[in-house]
Design a protein around this motif. Structure first.
Motif, PDB file in Angstrom:
ATOM      1  N   ASP A  43       0.839  -1.202   0.000  1.00 12.72           N
ATOM      2  CA  ASP A  43       0.000   0.000   0.000  1.00 12.72           C
ATOM      3  C   ASP A  43       0.876   1.255   0.000  1.00 12.72           C
ATOM      4  O   ASP A  43       0.651   2.192  -0.766  1.00 12.72           O
ATOM      5  N   TYR A  44       1.853   1.231   0.880  1.00  9.03           N
ATOM      6  CA  TYR A  44       2.736   2.386   1.046  1.00  9.03           C
ATOM      7  C   TYR A  44       3.402   2.766  -0.280  1.00  9.03           C
ATOM      8  O   TYR A  44       3.393   3.930  -0.670  1.00  9.03           O
ATOM      9  N   GLU A  45       3.943   1.787  -0.960  1.00 10.52           N
ATOM     10  CA  GLU A  45       4.661   2.086  -2.196  1.00 10.52           C
ATOM     11  C   GLU A  45       3.732   2.623  -3.270  1.00 10.52           C
ATOM     12  O   GLU A  45       4.100   3.551  -4.008  1.00 10.52           O
ATOM     13  N   VAL A  46       2.546   2.059  -3.342  1.00  8.44           N
ATOM     14  CA  VAL A  46       1.579   2.571  -4.302  1.00  8.44           C
ATOM     15  C   VAL A  46       1.288   4.042  -4.003  1.00  8.44           C
ATOM     16  O   VAL A  46       1.343   4.902  -4.881  1.00  8.44           O
ATOM     17  N   ALA A  53       3.205  11.889  -8.096  1.00  9.18           N
ATOM     18  CA  ALA A  53       2.834  12.163  -9.490  1.00  9.18           C
ATOM     19  C   ALA A  53       1.982  13.431  -9.561  1.00  9.18           C
ATOM     20  O   ALA A  53       1.285  13.767  -8.602  1.00  9.18           O
ATOM     21  N   PRO A  54       2.045  14.136 -10.680  1.00 10.36           N
ATOM     22  CA  PRO A  54       1.245  15.357 -10.840  1.00 10.36           C
ATOM     23  C   PRO A  54      -0.231  15.044 -10.736  1.00 10.36           C
ATOM     24  O   PRO A  54      -0.733  14.137 -11.408  1.00 10.36           O
ATOM     25  N   GLY A  55      -0.916  15.764  -9.863  1.00  9.22           N
ATOM     26  CA  GLY A  55      -2.345  15.544  -9.667  1.00  9.22           C
ATOM     27  C   GLY A  55      -2.658  14.292  -8.884  1.00  9.22           C
ATOM     28  O   GLY A  55      -3.813  13.894  -8.785  1.00  9.22           O
ATOM     29  N   GLY A  56      -1.616  13.650  -8.364  1.00 11.63           N
ATOM     30  CA  GLY A  56      -1.830  12.406  -7.625  1.00 11.63           C
ATOM     31  C   GLY A  56      -2.431  11.329  -8.504  1.00 11.63           C
ATOM     32  O   GLY A  56      -3.175  10.460  -8.051  1.00 11.63           O
ATOM     33  N   ARG A  57      -2.076  11.370  -9.786  1.00 10.44           N
ATOM     34  CA  ARG A  57      -2.741  10.498 -10.767  1.00 10.44           C
ATOM     35  C   ARG A  57      -1.717   9.890 -11.711  1.00 10.44           C
ATOM     36  O   ARG A  57      -0.786  10.556 -12.151  1.00 10.44           O
ATOM     37  N   LEU A  58      -1.907   8.613 -12.004  1.00 10.60           N
ATOM     38  CA  LEU A  58      -1.013   7.906 -12.922  1.00 10.60           C
ATOM     39  C   LEU A  58      -1.810   6.912 -13.770  1.00 10.60           C
ATOM     40  O   LEU A  58      -2.813   6.370 -13.312  1.00 10.60           O
ATOM     41  N   ARG A  59      -1.311   6.686 -14.978  1.00 12.23           N
ATOM     42  CA  ARG A  59      -1.847   5.581 -15.761  1.00 12.23           C
ATOM     43  C   ARG A  59      -1.471   4.293 -15.046  1.00 12.23           C
ATOM     44  O   ARG A  59      -0.357   4.151 -14.533  1.00 12.23           O
ATOM     45  N   SER A  60      -2.352   3.353 -15.064  1.00 13.66           N
ATOM     46  CA  SER A  60      -2.145   2.121 -14.328  1.00 13.66           C
ATOM     47  C   SER A  60      -0.856   1.414 -14.754  1.00 13.66           C
ATOM     48  O   SER A  60      -0.051   0.988 -13.904  1.00 13.66           O
ATOM     49  N   PHE A  61      -0.635   1.282 -16.048  1.00 18.35           N
ATOM     50  CA  PHE A  61       0.549   0.531 -16.486  1.00 18.35           C
ATOM     51  C   PHE A  61       1.831   1.276 -16.128  1.00 18.35           C
ATOM     52  O   PHE A  61       2.859   0.666 -15.847  1.00 18.35           O
ATOM     53  N   ARG A  62       1.756   2.598 -16.083  1.00 16.14           N
ATOM     54  CA  ARG A  62       2.919   3.395 -15.690  1.00 16.14           C
ATOM     55  C   ARG A  62       3.255   3.124 -14.217  1.00 16.14           C
ATOM     56  O   ARG A  62       4.422   2.964 -13.838  1.00 16.14           O
ATOM     57  N   GLU A  65       5.037  -0.089 -13.988  1.00 15.15           N
ATOM     58  CA  GLU A  65       6.453   0.005 -14.336  1.00 15.15           C
ATOM     59  C   GLU A  65       7.268   0.505 -13.145  1.00 15.15           C
ATOM     60  O   GLU A  65       8.317  -0.035 -12.819  1.00 15.15           O
ATOM     61  N   LEU A  66       6.766   1.555 -12.527  1.00 15.19           N
ATOM     62  CA  LEU A  66       7.498   2.146 -11.406  1.00 15.19           C
ATOM     63  C   LEU A  66       7.677   1.135 -10.279  1.00 15.19           C
ATOM     64  O   LEU A  66       8.727   1.067  -9.641  1.00 15.19           O
ATOM     65  N   LEU A  67       6.640   0.355 -10.020  1.00 12.31           N
ATOM     66  CA  LEU A  67       6.687  -0.602  -8.914  1.00 12.31           C
ATOM     67  C   LEU A  67       7.371  -1.907  -9.313  1.00 12.31           C
ATOM     68  O   LEU A  67       7.691  -2.720  -8.446  1.00 12.31           O
ATOM     69  N   GLU A  70       3.859  -7.223 -11.538  1.00  4.44           N
ATOM     70  CA  GLU A  70       3.100  -7.855 -12.612  1.00  4.44           C
ATOM     71  C   GLU A  70       1.734  -7.190 -12.686  1.00  4.44           C
ATOM     72  O   GLU A  70       1.195  -6.715 -11.689  1.00  4.44           O
ATOM     73  N   LYS A  71       1.174  -7.191 -13.886  1.00  3.98           N
ATOM     74  CA  LYS A  71      -0.074  -6.469 -14.068  1.00  3.98           C
ATOM     75  C   LYS A  71      -1.215  -7.062 -13.258  1.00  3.98           C
ATOM     76  O   LYS A  71      -2.067  -6.340 -12.752  1.00  3.98           O
ATOM     77  N   SER A  72      -1.221  -8.375 -13.099  1.00  4.64           N
ATOM     78  CA  SER A  72      -2.329  -8.965 -12.343  1.00  4.64           C
ATOM     79  C   SER A  72      -2.220  -8.587 -10.870  1.00  4.64           C
ATOM     80  O   SER A  72      -3.210  -8.295 -10.208  1.00  4.64           O
ATOM     81  N   ARG A  73      -0.989  -8.574 -10.396  1.00 12.10           N
ATOM     82  CA  ARG A  73      -0.790  -8.149  -9.013  1.00 12.10           C
ATOM     83  C   ARG A  73      -1.293  -6.736  -8.804  1.00 12.10           C
ATOM     84  O   ARG A  73      -1.996  -6.445  -7.832  1.00 12.10           O
TER      85      ARG A  73
END
Lengths: 154, 154
Positions: A43-46, A53-62, A65-67, A70-73
């Motif tokens: 939770d913390y890392e997310v 991130a600007p606006g506290g918003r990110l594309r999910s796949f981005r 990548e940062l974390l 895996e996408k399912s995780r």
DNA sequence: CGCCACTGGTTCACACGTCAACCAAAGGTA
DNA sequence: TACCTTTGGTTGACGTGTGAACCAGTGGCG
């Protein structure tokens, strides 16, 4: 495969020491945050990435990548976080496949409270015990090991 | 609580490097054993302790002490390992509450095959990159951090 | 002896992680 | 335009970990 020498006593000790340091450190930090702030390490890392991130918003796949998740995780974890009201997910307008993830007010409050306490824990559990030289050495080791692993798994 | 200084750039780098070394190393070793030998890290540790015990047999709670596992975790994991035919559980004759855990023939075969390959992986991923001085330093660090943690959680 | 706390384990509910299968939108390319 | 692959995400099944509730056997202690 060629014969590989077993670990000698000193190597055994070193290996066990390093492994238990890992486990104990991770468990301590995770438990602290969980009990005190109601956040898991995941939770913390997310929340850290979203809050930076600007606006506290990110594309999910981005975010994935940062974390390095895996996408399912990521999908499963964001689902749970959304149920707890920490983040908001919505279909991206730009790309109808994708999703935008935004940190919620509650998420912001939690990470704001948790971060300084977490840093204090990291200091108390790790940095406070290290000399400058030791810090230098372990950073070097970490870089070499990481580079070696990258070669082992192409 | 007193104000705690944030991590500076060098500390940030060091911390991230050490944490990712941990994760990458653990994941590499776990994945190797899982794919090649059909054993998880947890399976491996259970089998190591059992195979080192006289008669390949241990009281369940003794095994738990050696592994530093919670009892529910041990119970669940042994259940799965028993289903896979790696260990045998039976009520202890001496103490009707307790259980004896014995490594099976299949478990013995698997650990015998897996151990040398695991050691080779540990060498390739870790020891091969370290000088004697670095090995010394990281062992010292691990001991100090572990000791510090023991004080933090009484 | 009869009660009662403790010990050693199991079970349940849930969070977390991986893999494989699946799906819809996007983006070539003929 | 029609087809086909790639991309971004979700879902289901399962292994793994934690905490709490539970339960039977053990071992004091009045």
């Amino acid at each position: 495969m060629t014969e590989v020498p077993w670990l000698d006593d000193e190597e055994q000790r070193a290996w066990r020491a390093v492994m238990t340091m890992q486990d104990d450190l991770a468990e301590f930090l995770d438990r602290q945050m969980r009990n005190r702030d109601g956040l898991s390490k995941a939770d913390y890392e997310v929340l850290v990435h979203l809050s930076e991130a600007p606006g506290g918003r990110l594309r999910s796949f981005r975010l994935g990548e940062l974390l390095r998740w895996e996408k399912s995780r990521l999908s499963q974890h964001l689902g749970r976080m959304e149920n707890r009201g920490l983040v908001i997910r919505e279909r991206s307008l730009a790309d109808q496949r994708g999703a935008d993830v935004t940190i919620s007010r509650r998420g912001t409050d939690l990470i704001t409270a948790a971060a300084p306490r977490h840093v204090a824990d990291v200091r108390a559990a790790f940095f406070d015990h290290l000399t400058a030289a030791e810090l230098q050495t372990i950073t070097t080791i970490a870089a070499k090991v990481k580079e070696g692993l990258a070669k082992l798994q192409p």
